[in-house]
Design an enzyme around this catalytic site. Structure first.
Site, short mmCIF file in Angstrom:
data_model
loop_
_atom_site.label_atom_id
_atom_site.label_comp_id
_atom_site.label_asym_id
_atom_site.label_seq_id
_atom_site.Cartn_x
_atom_site.Cartn_y
_atom_site.Cartn_z
N CYS A 1 16.41 -0.09 -7.88
CA CYS A 1 16.39 -0.86 -6.63
C CYS A 1 17.54 -1.88 -6.60
O CYS A 1 18.09 -2.16 -5.53
CB CYS A 1 15.05 -1.56 -6.46
SG CYS A 1 13.68 -0.41 -6.26
N ASP B 1 12.80 1.52 21.21
CA ASP B 1 11.45 1.57 21.81
C ASP B 1 10.37 1.21 20.79
O ASP B 1 9.18 1.35 21.06
CB ASP B 1 11.19 2.97 22.39
CG ASP B 1 11.39 4.10 21.35
OD1 ASP B 1 11.68 3.78 20.16
OD2 ASP B 1 11.27 5.27 21.72
C1 BEZ Z 1 13.47 0.94 -10.20
O1 BEZ Z 1 13.96 0.52 -9.16
O2 BEZ Z 1 14.16 1.12 -11.20
C2 BEZ Z 1 12.01 1.20 -10.26
C3 BEZ Z 1 11.33 1.50 -9.11
C4 BEZ Z 1 9.95 1.76 -9.19
C5 BEZ Z 1 9.30 1.70 -10.39
C6 BEZ Z 1 10.00 1.40 -11.54
C7 BEZ Z 1 11.36 1.16 -11.48
#
Ligand code: BEZ
Length: 223
Positions: A45, A139
């Site tokens: 992430c 919308d």
């Molecule tokens: C990650 O972004 O590395 C991650 C996402 C979900 C669970 C564990 C790690």
């Protein structure tokens, strides 16, 4: 609540890194993308948020507002933003929703009701299904929903490509074929009769089968 394409994106109020928002009011009259994360300080992430931060001018150019969500409180998001800036070379300029009570995650069916109402003690793996992308139209309807596994980083170029297709097909009665990119040939929508198509496309269309009618992308400025 289960969600499908063409459902109204559920409205909510939430704290974000840029203050409290009411989602529909925040969207305003344009397009929006909500993309979600299971927990702050997770590696995949972190790369995704940096990539989105770098691509934000492309979303701005298309009139698409971007908002992230992560299941932690907003004060942790602010600390995570420092790491994202340091490691990815770009700091998110878009708001990040805090969802410590799991309210938005459950509202968008990213977590089951049985998940409870607190992120306290939950791991990233517990929240691993909070890895979605929702594209919302002017919308307020959901135009696209994507769900990703925790081990696969999202391709934000693909999300831009889909936005291009969605915005084109909202304006013209066409559909875009597999792997289409802006400027490529498109398909005349099935709702357009051949008689109508002759007036819209007086130069005709390529038709390898009667149900496949291919024309250049409409609205392109001729060189
Ligand atoms: C990650 O972004 O590395 C991650 C996402 C979900 C669970 C564990 C790690």
């Amino acid at each position: 609540m289960s969600l499908r394409i063409n459902d109204i994106a559920p409205d909510f109020t939430a704290e974000t890194t840029q203050g409290p928002i009411s989602f529909h009011d925040w969207i305003g009259t344009g397009w929006a993308i909500l993309f979600s994360h299971p927990k702050d300080f997770t590696p995949v992430c972190t790369t995704e948020l940096g990539t989105m931060a770098r691509l934000q001018p492309e979303f701005d150019r298309r009139g698409v507002k971007v908002i992230g969500l992560s299941v932690d409180p907003v004060d942790r998001h602010a600390l995570w933003a420092d790491d994202i800036a340091e490691t990815q070379g770009a700091r998110p300029g878009f708001p990040m929703i805090g969802d410590p009570a799991l309210a938005v995650s459950k509202l968008y069916d990213m977590l089951p009701a049985a998940a409870g109402d607190s992120a306290e003690g939950r791991t990233a793996a517990d929240n691993q299904t909070v890895r979605h992308v929702f594209v919302v139209g002017p919308d307020k309807k959901i135009k696209l929903m994507l769900a990703y596994p925790m081990t696969t980083g999202r391709n934000f170029d693909e999300i831009l490509r889909v936005v291009d297709s969605l915005q084109l097909t909202a304006k013209f009665r066409v559909a875009t074929p597999a792997n289409w990119e802006h400027g490529g040939d498109v398909i005349i929508a099935g709702s357009v009769s051949n008689d109508e198509a002759k007036t819209i496309y007086p130069n005709g269309w390529a038709s390898p089968k009667p149900y496949i009618r291919i024309v250049p992308q409409p609205g392109m400025v001729q060189a």
